[in-house]
Design a protein around this motif. Structure first.
Motif, mmCIF file in Angstrom:
data_model
loop_
_atom_site.group_PDB
_atom_site.id
_atom_site.type_symbol
_atom_site.label_atom_id
_atom_site.label_comp_id
_atom_site.label_asym_id
_atom_site.label_seq_id
_atom_site.Cartn_x
_atom_site.Cartn_y
_atom_site.Cartn_z
ATOM 1 N N VAL A 167 10.914 8.197 22.898
ATOM 2 C CA VAL A 167 12.070 8.058 22.010
ATOM 3 C C VAL A 167 11.626 7.700 20.594
ATOM 4 C CG1 VAL A 167 14.177 6.740 21.564
ATOM 5 C CG2 VAL A 167 13.642 7.480 23.874
ATOM 6 N N ARG A 168 10.601 6.868 20.485
ATOM 7 C CA ARG A 168 10.154 6.437 19.156
ATOM 8 C C ARG A 168 9.673 7.607 18.312
ATOM 9 N NH1 ARG A 168 4.617 6.364 19.002
ATOM 10 N NH2 ARG A 168 3.568 6.522 21.023
ATOM 11 N N LEU A 169 9.296 8.716 18.944
ATOM 12 C CA LEU A 169 8.764 9.855 18.211
ATOM 13 C C LEU A 169 9.823 10.553 17.370
ATOM 14 C CD1 LEU A 169 6.556 11.390 21.058
ATOM 15 C CD2 LEU A 169 5.800 9.965 19.150
ATOM 16 N N ILE A 170 11.104 10.366 17.700
ATOM 17 C CA ILE A 170 12.151 11.053 16.937
ATOM 18 C C ILE A 170 12.467 10.325 15.640
ATOM 19 C CG2 ILE A 170 13.141 11.845 19.115
ATOM 20 C CD1 ILE A 170 15.502 9.960 18.561
ATOM 21 N N PHE A 171 11.970 9.104 15.471
ATOM 22 C CA PHE A 171 12.277 8.331 14.271
ATOM 23 C C PHE A 171 11.223 8.502 13.179
ATOM 24 C CE2 PHE A 171 14.487 6.062 17.672
ATOM 25 C CZ PHE A 171 15.769 5.995 17.140
ATOM 26 N N PHE A 172 10.057 9.046 13.538
ATOM 27 C CA PHE A 172 8.976 9.175 12.566
ATOM 28 C C PHE A 172 8.389 10.575 12.627
ATOM 29 C CE2 PHE A 172 9.129 4.745 13.891
ATOM 30 C CZ PHE A 172 9.243 4.099 12.678
ATOM 31 N N TYR A 173 7.958 11.068 11.472
ATOM 32 C CA TYR A 173 7.272 12.345 11.422
ATOM 33 C C TYR A 173 5.892 12.199 12.055
ATOM 34 C CZ TYR A 173 10.681 14.247 8.115
ATOM 35 O OH TYR A 173 11.822 14.697 7.528
ATOM 36 N N GLU A 174 5.529 13.194 12.844
ATOM 37 C CA GLU A 174 4.163 13.228 13.346
ATOM 38 C C GLU A 174 3.284 13.904 12.304
ATOM 39 O OE1 GLU A 174 1.716 14.532 17.361
ATOM 40 O OE2 GLU A 174 3.701 15.334 16.968
ATOM 41 N N SER A 175 2.055 13.442 12.192
ATOM 42 C CA SER A 175 1.131 14.002 11.199
ATOM 43 C C SER A 175 0.672 15.387 11.656
ATOM 44 C CB SER A 175 -0.074 13.074 11.019
ATOM 45 O OG SER A 175 -0.964 13.611 10.071
ATOM 46 N N LEU A 176 1.460 16.398 11.304
ATOM 47 C CA LEU A 176 1.129 17.778 11.648
ATOM 48 C C LEU A 176 0.655 18.487 10.384
ATOM 49 C CD1 LEU A 176 4.223 18.615 13.900
ATOM 50 C CD2 LEU A 176 1.915 18.014 14.645
ATOM 51 N N ASN A 177 -0.624 18.791 10.345
ATOM 52 C CA ASN A 177 -1.205 19.400 9.151
ATOM 53 C C ASN A 177 -2.027 20.620 9.564
ATOM 54 O OD1 ASN A 177 -2.248 20.057 6.692
ATOM 55 N ND2 ASN A 177 -3.314 18.123 6.357
ATOM 56 N N PRO A 178 -1.375 21.781 9.710
ATOM 57 C CA PRO A 178 -2.113 22.971 10.142
ATOM 58 C C PRO A 178 -3.207 23.382 9.163
ATOM 59 C CG PRO A 178 0.090 23.548 9.377
ATOM 60 C CD PRO A 178 0.050 22.063 9.463
ATOM 61 N N LEU A 181 26.004 12.215 21.137
ATOM 62 C CA LEU A 181 25.461 11.582 19.935
ATOM 63 C C LEU A 181 24.147 10.841 20.189
ATOM 64 C CD1 LEU A 181 28.610 10.199 18.060
ATOM 65 C CD2 LEU A 181 27.277 12.253 17.583
ATOM 66 N N ILE A 182 23.744 10.727 21.446
ATOM 67 C CA ILE A 182 22.497 10.017 21.737
ATOM 68 C C ILE A 182 21.559 10.874 22.582
ATOM 69 C CG2 ILE A 182 21.459 8.000 22.838
ATOM 70 C CD1 ILE A 182 23.913 6.405 22.124
ATOM 71 N N PHE A 183 21.953 11.185 23.818
ATOM 72 C CA PHE A 183 21.024 11.800 24.763
ATOM 73 C C PHE A 183 20.667 13.241 24.399
ATOM 74 C CE2 PHE A 183 23.177 8.694 27.841
ATOM 75 C CZ PHE A 183 22.241 7.715 27.575
ATOM 76 N N THR A 184 21.661 14.080 24.133
ATOM 77 C CA THR A 184 21.360 15.476 23.793
ATOM 78 C C THR A 184 20.559 15.601 22.498
ATOM 79 O OG1 THR A 184 23.298 16.314 24.988
ATOM 80 C CG2 THR A 184 22.359 17.731 23.289
ATOM 81 N N PRO A 185 20.919 14.887 21.414
ATOM 82 C CA PRO A 185 20.087 14.971 20.207
ATOM 83 C C PRO A 185 18.643 14.533 20.427
ATOM 84 C CG PRO A 185 22.232 14.057 19.659
ATOM 85 C CD PRO A 185 22.166 14.136 21.149
ATOM 86 N N ILE A 186 18.427 13.495 21.238
ATOM 87 C CA ILE A 186 17.055 13.065 21.518
ATOM 88 C C ILE A 186 16.289 14.176 22.218
ATOM 89 C CG2 ILE A 186 15.652 11.502 22.916
ATOM 90 C CD1 ILE A 186 17.660 9.304 22.323
ATOM 91 N N ALA A 187 16.914 14.801 23.211
ATOM 92 C CA ALA A 187 16.248 15.877 23.950
ATOM 93 C C ALA A 187 15.885 17.034 23.031
ATOM 94 C CB ALA A 187 17.157 16.357 25.085
ATOM 95 N N ILE A 188 16.800 17.414 22.141
ATOM 96 C CA ILE A 188 16.537 18.529 21.223
ATOM 97 C C ILE A 188 15.420 18.176 20.249
ATOM 98 C CG2 ILE A 188 17.540 19.914 19.365
ATOM 99 C CD1 ILE A 188 20.198 19.764 20.860
ATOM 100 N N LYS A 189 15.416 16.946 19.753
ATOM 101 C CA LYS A 189 14.344 16.517 18.844
ATOM 102 C C LYS A 189 12.981 16.592 19.530
ATOM 103 C CE LYS A 189 15.874 14.928 14.769
ATOM 104 N NZ LYS A 189 15.268 15.229 13.462
ATOM 105 N N LEU A 190 12.912 16.150 20.773
ATOM 106 C CA LEU A 190 11.643 16.183 21.498
ATOM 107 C C LEU A 190 11.192 17.620 21.735
ATOM 108 C CD1 LEU A 190 12.172 13.310 24.104
ATOM 109 C CD2 LEU A 190 10.815 13.249 22.008
ATOM 110 N N GLU A 191 12.130 18.496 22.048
ATOM 111 C CA GLU A 191 11.786 19.900 22.258
ATOM 112 C C GLU A 191 11.290 20.536 20.960
ATOM 113 O OE1 GLU A 191 14.865 20.989 25.912
ATOM 114 O OE2 GLU A 191 15.433 21.365 23.835
ATOM 115 N N ARG A 192 11.920 20.178 19.857
ATOM 116 C CA ARG A 192 11.499 20.692 18.556
ATOM 117 C C ARG A 192 10.076 20.226 18.230
ATOM 118 N NH1 ARG A 192 11.439 24.596 14.902
ATOM 119 N NH2 ARG A 192 11.393 23.831 12.754
ATOM 120 N N ARG A 193 9.783 18.971 18.522
ATOM 121 C CA ARG A 193 8.446 18.437 18.285
ATOM 122 C C ARG A 193 7.413 19.202 19.118
ATOM 123 N NH1 ARG A 193 5.695 14.703 21.423
ATOM 124 N NH2 ARG A 193 3.956 13.634 20.387
#
Length: 270
Positions: free
Chosen positions: A77-88, A214-226
């Motif tokens: 869950v904490r991963l949706i609050f911060f950008y991951e350092s993705l530098n292709p 407003l909580i569970f579905t947005p979290i799931a979509i954010k994780l899938e996007r990551r």
């Protein structure tokens, strides 16, 4: 004082602003519903309704998944609050540097670069090339690593998709309980009992929908996007490693990776 300033400055660069904006808008929506769209704001505060949804949803979750998967899902869950350092571009530069050394047969120079690489996926690919592993074996292993990552992170996102399905279902359960109790008190003409059970019947569904949408579905979509973003970079790395193993010209590898980054640049940015 300098430390605090630098800390806040770095934090502002890593915070996922889309998540922050979504949280603020969700909070404003809830405040508007409770304060302005209701005759009595206290009518939306119903502890029995909230407990039915929360306890029922959690119980269903533990019945559906092993404890280890639940722990991993909650940690993500904490991963949706911060950008991951993705530098292709950083990975691409390292691939190009290694391709030049490999083209010059400078194995010691490649090993020095490998020692300073933090990306384990990229490091594994380079090491396989240095060990003169067959290209088919290298490609097979790198694809397997991608598939394993996709399966692992898909399982984490599925936990929140399940929560999004369970919450409205237990909201409907609370509605049924409220309706059953209300039918029992109608004959007694107990106005207070009717309104109390009607509150449970309706507010429980409200809680379930809010939690799901407003909580569970947005979290799931954010994780899938990551996961999609991480797999894009891993696919680029796999392509670069394969070209090195095939001893392709460094200029060709550079242009190939440049085209890859240009094509997916918009996809890699939130």
């Amino acid at each position: 004082m300098r430390f605090n300033y630098d800390f806040l400055k770095n934090l502002s660069k890593t915070v996922n602003y889309s998540t922050a904006i979504g949280l603020v808008l969700s909070l404003l929506l809830c405040i508007y519903i409770v304060v302005f769209a209701a005759n009595d704001p206290l009518s939306f505060l119903n502890l029995p309704s909230l407990l039915i949804v929360i306890i029922g949803t959690i119980a269903a979750l533990f019945l559906s998944y092993p404890l280890r998967d639940i722990k991993h899902g909650l940690k993500s869950v904490r991963l949706i609050f911060f950008y991951e350092s993705l530098n292709p571009q950083k990975e691409a530069d390292e691939i190009i540097a290694v391709s030049r050394l490999w083209f010059q047969k400078d194995t010691p120079g490649i090993e020095n670069i490998i020692d300073n690489i933090n990306n384990p996926y990229l490091k594994t690919g380079f090491q396989l090339v240095v060990d003169n592993s067959p290209t088919e074996d290298i490609l097979s292993l790198l694809k397997w690593r991608i598939a394993r990552l996709r399966a692992k992170e898909k399982a984490e996102a599925n936990i929140f998709h399940s929560l999004a399905a369970y919450a409205p279902a237990f909201g409907m359960l609370g509605t049924l309980i409220g309706m059953i109790n209300m039918l029992q008190v109608i004959e007694l003409k107990d106005i207070g009992g009717i309104s109390y059970n009607m509150g449970i019947a309706l507010v429980t569904t409200f809680y379930g929908l809010i939690l799901a949408n407003l909580i569970f579905t947005p979290i799931a979509i954010k994780l899938e996007r990551r996961t999609e973003q991480r797999i894009m970079i891993m696919s680029m790395v796999m392509e670069g490693i394969t070209l090195i193993a095939e001893r392709r010209n460094p200029s060709f590898i550079r242009e190939t990776l440049k085209s890859f980054i240009a094509h997916y640049d918009n996809e890699l940015k939130d």
